[in-house]
Design a protein around this motif. Sequence first.
Motif, PDB file in Angstrom:
ATOM      1  N   ILE A  99       0.838  -1.201   0.000  1.00  0.00           N
ATOM      2  CA  ILE A  99       0.000   0.000   0.000  1.00  0.00           C
ATOM      3  C   ILE A  99       0.870   1.246   0.000  1.00  0.00           C
ATOM      4  CG2 ILE A  99      -1.766   1.280   1.273  1.00  0.00           C
ATOM      5  CD1 ILE A  99      -2.752  -1.421   2.355  1.00  0.00           C
ATOM      6  N   ALA A 100       1.913   1.236   0.828  1.00  0.00           N
ATOM      7  CA  ALA A 100       2.790   2.405   0.942  1.00  0.00           C
ATOM      8  C   ALA A 100       3.487   2.723  -0.376  1.00  0.00           C
ATOM      9  CB  ALA A 100       3.825   2.172   2.035  1.00  0.00           C
ATOM     10  N   ASP A 101       3.928   1.693  -1.087  1.00  0.00           N
ATOM     11  CA  ASP A 101       4.739   1.906  -2.293  1.00  0.00           C
ATOM     12  C   ASP A 101       3.919   2.098  -3.564  1.00  0.00           C
ATOM     13  OD1 ASP A 101       7.081   1.716  -0.838  1.00  0.00           O
ATOM     14  OD2 ASP A 101       7.316  -0.430  -1.205  1.00  0.00           O
ATOM     15  N   TYR A 102       2.764   1.421  -3.678  1.00  0.00           N
ATOM     16  CA  TYR A 102       2.089   1.358  -4.969  1.00  0.00           C
ATOM     17  C   TYR A 102       0.667   1.920  -4.978  1.00  0.00           C
ATOM     18  CZ  TYR A 102       6.017  -1.742  -5.725  1.00  0.00           C
ATOM     19  OH  TYR A 102       7.288  -2.251  -5.804  1.00  0.00           O
ATOM     20  N   ILE A 103       0.114   2.204  -3.821  1.00  0.00           N
ATOM     21  CA  ILE A 103      -1.258   2.696  -3.762  1.00  0.00           C
ATOM     22  C   ILE A 103      -1.328   4.085  -3.139  1.00  0.00           C
ATOM     23  CG2 ILE A 103      -3.548   2.275  -2.765  1.00  0.00           C
ATOM     24  CD1 ILE A 103      -2.893  -0.728  -2.927  1.00  0.00           C
ATOM     25  N   LEU A 104      -0.699   4.247  -1.997  1.00  0.00           N
ATOM     26  CA  LEU A 104      -0.828   5.489  -1.234  1.00  0.00           C
ATOM     27  C   LEU A 104      -0.267   6.727  -1.936  1.00  0.00           C
ATOM     28  CD1 LEU A 104      -1.976   6.513   1.408  1.00  0.00           C
ATOM     29  CD2 LEU A 104       0.232   6.058   2.493  1.00  0.00           C
ATOM     30  N   PRO A 105       0.852   6.643  -2.662  1.00  0.00           N
ATOM     31  CA  PRO A 105       1.400   7.869  -3.268  1.00  0.00           C
ATOM     32  C   PRO A 105       0.403   8.641  -4.125  1.00  0.00           C
ATOM     33  CG  PRO A 105       3.042   6.142  -3.361  1.00  0.00           C
ATOM     34  CD  PRO A 105       1.778   5.499  -2.856  1.00  0.00           C
ATOM     35  N   GLN A 106      -0.349   7.944  -4.976  1.00  0.00           N
ATOM     36  CA  GLN A 106      -1.317   8.640  -5.834  1.00  0.00           C
ATOM     37  C   GLN A 106      -2.436   9.253  -5.003  1.00  0.00           C
ATOM     38  OE1 GLN A 106      -1.074   9.366  -8.988  1.00  0.00           O
ATOM     39  NE2 GLN A 106      -3.075  10.363  -9.117  1.00  0.00           N
ATOM     40  N   ILE A 107      -2.876   8.554  -3.973  1.00  0.00           N
ATOM     41  CA  ILE A 107      -3.926   9.086  -3.098  1.00  0.00           C
ATOM     42  C   ILE A 107      -3.426  10.334  -2.385  1.00  0.00           C
ATOM     43  CG2 ILE A 107      -5.376   8.581  -1.097  1.00  0.00           C
ATOM     44  CD1 ILE A 107      -5.189   5.606  -1.919  1.00  0.00           C
ATOM     45  N   GLY A 142      -4.511   3.435   9.882  1.00  0.00           N
ATOM     46  CA  GLY A 142      -3.567   2.474   9.351  1.00  0.00           C
ATOM     47  C   GLY A 142      -4.138   1.816   8.104  1.00  0.00           C
ATOM     48  N   LEU A 143      -3.279   1.531   7.147  1.00  0.00           N
ATOM     49  CA  LEU A 143      -3.660   0.813   5.931  1.00  0.00           C
ATOM     50  C   LEU A 143      -2.744  -0.404   5.839  1.00  0.00           C
ATOM     51  CD1 LEU A 143      -3.956   3.922   3.588  1.00  0.00           C
ATOM     52  CD2 LEU A 143      -5.842   2.655   4.633  1.00  0.00           C
ATOM     53  N   VAL A 144      -3.326  -1.582   6.024  1.00  0.00           N
ATOM     54  CA  VAL A 144      -2.509  -2.785   6.153  1.00  0.00           C
ATOM     55  C   VAL A 144      -3.015  -3.892   5.237  1.00  0.00           C
ATOM     56  CG1 VAL A 144      -1.755  -2.278   8.502  1.00  0.00           C
ATOM     57  CG2 VAL A 144      -3.895  -3.530   8.138  1.00  0.00           C
ATOM     58  N   GLU A 145      -2.162  -4.897   5.072  1.00  0.00           N
ATOM     59  CA  GLU A 145      -2.425  -5.961   4.107  1.00  0.00           C
ATOM     60  C   GLU A 145      -2.868  -7.258   4.757  1.00  0.00           C
ATOM     61  OE1 GLU A 145       1.473  -5.687   2.767  1.00  0.00           O
ATOM     62  OE2 GLU A 145       1.165  -3.692   1.904  1.00  0.00           O
ATOM     63  N   ASN A 146      -3.062  -7.251   6.043  1.00  0.00           N
ATOM     64  CA  ASN A 146      -3.651  -8.400   6.729  1.00  0.00           C
ATOM     65  C   ASN A 146      -4.242  -7.934   8.054  1.00  0.00           C
ATOM     66  OD1 ASN A 146      -1.119  -7.883   7.749  1.00  0.00           O
ATOM     67  ND2 ASN A 146      -0.571 -10.006   8.068  1.00  0.00           N
ATOM     68  N   GLU A 147      -5.154  -8.734   8.556  1.00  0.00           N
ATOM     69  CA  GLU A 147      -5.859  -8.374   9.786  1.00  0.00           C
ATOM     70  C   GLU A 147      -5.229  -9.101  10.964  1.00  0.00           C
ATOM     71  OE1 GLU A 147     -10.435  -8.285  11.588  1.00  0.00           O
ATOM     72  OE2 GLU A 147      -9.982  -9.259   9.676  1.00  0.00           O
ATOM     73  N   ILE A 148      -4.691  -8.339  11.907  1.00  0.00           N
ATOM     74  CA  ILE A 148      -4.098  -8.899  13.113  1.00  0.00           C
ATOM     75  C   ILE A 148      -5.066  -8.641  14.260  1.00  0.00           C
ATOM     76  CG2 ILE A 148      -2.140  -8.823  14.694  1.00  0.00           C
ATOM     77  CD1 ILE A 148      -0.434  -7.837  12.338  1.00  0.00           C
ATOM     78  N   PRO A 149      -5.661  -9.663  14.848  1.00  0.00           N
ATOM     79  CA  PRO A 149      -6.694  -9.464  15.864  1.00  0.00           C
ATOM     80  C   PRO A 149      -6.264  -8.523  16.985  1.00  0.00           C
ATOM     81  CG  PRO A 149      -6.513 -11.783  15.281  1.00  0.00           C
ATOM     82  CD  PRO A 149      -5.372 -11.091  14.614  1.00  0.00           C
ATOM     83  N   LYS A 281     -12.898  11.771   4.955  1.00  0.00           N
ATOM     84  CA  LYS A 281     -12.644  12.109   3.553  1.00  0.00           C
ATOM     85  C   LYS A 281     -11.466  11.304   3.004  1.00  0.00           C
ATOM     86  CE  LYS A 281     -14.310  15.089   1.504  1.00  0.00           C
ATOM     87  NZ  LYS A 281     -15.443  15.130   0.532  1.00  0.00           N
ATOM     88  N   PHE A 282     -10.421  11.151   3.798  1.00  0.00           N
ATOM     89  CA  PHE A 282      -9.246  10.429   3.327  1.00  0.00           C
ATOM     90  C   PHE A 282      -9.557   8.947   3.150  1.00  0.00           C
ATOM     91  CE2 PHE A 282      -5.196   8.235   3.616  1.00  0.00           C
ATOM     92  CZ  PHE A 282      -4.404   9.012   2.796  1.00  0.00           C
ATOM     93  N   GLU A 283     -10.303   8.372   4.087  1.00  0.00           N
ATOM     94  CA  GLU A 283     -10.644   6.958   3.975  1.00  0.00           C
ATOM     95  C   GLU A 283     -11.515   6.715   2.739  1.00  0.00           C
ATOM     96  OE1 GLU A 283     -11.380   3.433   7.180  1.00  0.00           O
ATOM     97  OE2 GLU A 283     -12.412   5.329   7.515  1.00  0.00           O
ATOM     98  N   LYS A 284     -12.399   7.649   2.435  1.00  0.00           N
ATOM     99  CA  LYS A 284     -13.222   7.528   1.227  1.00  0.00           C
ATOM    100  C   LYS A 284     -12.356   7.621  -0.029  1.00  0.00           C
ATOM    101  CE  LYS A 284     -17.540   9.244   3.213  1.00  0.00           C
ATOM    102  NZ  LYS A 284     -18.528  10.370   3.246  1.00  0.00           N
ATOM    103  N   ALA A 285     -11.318   8.454   0.015  1.00  0.00           N
ATOM    104  CA  ALA A 285     -10.412   8.573  -1.130  1.00  0.00           C
ATOM    105  C   ALA A 285      -9.679   7.259  -1.374  1.00  0.00           C
ATOM    106  CB  ALA A 285      -9.410   9.704  -0.894  1.00  0.00           C
ATOM    107  N   VAL A 286      -9.287   6.588  -0.293  1.00  0.00           N
ATOM    108  CA  VAL A 286      -8.628   5.283  -0.422  1.00  0.00           C
ATOM    109  C   VAL A 286      -9.578   4.265  -1.031  1.00  0.00           C
ATOM    110  CG1 VAL A 286      -7.586   3.377   0.848  1.00  0.00           C
ATOM    111  CG2 VAL A 286      -7.060   5.736   1.510  1.00  0.00           C
ATOM    112  N   THR A 287     -10.807   4.218  -0.520  1.00  0.00           N
ATOM    113  CA  THR A 287     -11.804   3.272  -1.021  1.00  0.00           C
ATOM    114  C   THR A 287     -12.094   3.499  -2.499  1.00  0.00           C
ATOM    115  OG1 THR A 287     -12.836   3.158   1.163  1.00  0.00           O
ATOM    116  CG2 THR A 287     -14.148   2.411  -0.702  1.00  0.00           C
TER     117      THR A 287
END
Length: 299
Positions: A99-107, A142-149, A281-287
């Motif tokens: 997410i940090a390298d390939y998704i978040l920069p454009q957002i 936080g924006l993560v790639e797996n769910e840690i209980p 607003k930011f979370e909606k932008a990610v979605t």
Amino acid sequence: MNFRQLELFLSLAKTPNISVVAKEHFLTQSAVSVAIKGLEQELGVQLFDRLNRRLSLNSNGRLLLQNLEPVMENFHNVLHSFEGDLLTGILKVGASSTIADYILPQILFEVSDSYKKVTIETVFSSPQAIIEKVENGDIDLGLVENEIPNKQLIYTRLCEDDLIIVSTDENLAKNGPYDIEELLDKKWILRELGAGVRDALEEYMGPLMSKLNVVLELDHTESIKRILHNPNTISCMSPFAIQRELDNGEVFPIDIKGPPISRFFYSVTHKVKYRTRLLDKFEKAVTSYLDTDKLLYRN
């Protein structure tokens, strides 16, 4: 010393008439006089000369006015920034690797370009570290790639990410699909333990993971891409990380039989965290970004 005393001082400095100032602030003349005298006592200096029953700023008062006026103006500007539809503020966002390298920069670019008064501070680390920072209040989202209980946190599923096995060997890719057992002896170049992609692959492989010929573990996906030009090497990656190379024909997807190697992206916040308009607003932008079909590799 209090805020009301400072406001009354500024009013009297601009309009040196206690009666007028009292009406402006819905106070009695006596209350205004007491407030100003109290301010002078706390500062230990006189701010006004009282000549012929008129007030006039002295050198102390002019010095206070010069320094206090811009401070109070900035303070009021900050208060006004929370009014209306203008989006302002500072948001702290943490993200794990893909997410940090390939998704978040454009957002980040789109949000910063659209909302000039918004500042986004970022932290990039492992999923576990990001989740700990959310729990401790060090970051807002936080924006993560797996769910840690974690009972203190709320996870919101953003999208599914079907990982793909890739190689620079076009013939190998054309001869698929394969049973995963047929690929165990290839030279696997993988992310380090604890990385989201690695966790997803290990969960998928189960007991077969111990039979995988892992020749190299690297901390960065870009480093893995550079190694893949070597013969007989393969890796497992998110399509977000390898999309450009797939489009350009630099690497090829290797189809495997059975279910996909799947995981999900999540946003994570603390259960008791106040949700500001900026956070929403930011979370909606990610979605919205992740809902764009063209971003995902399709077989």
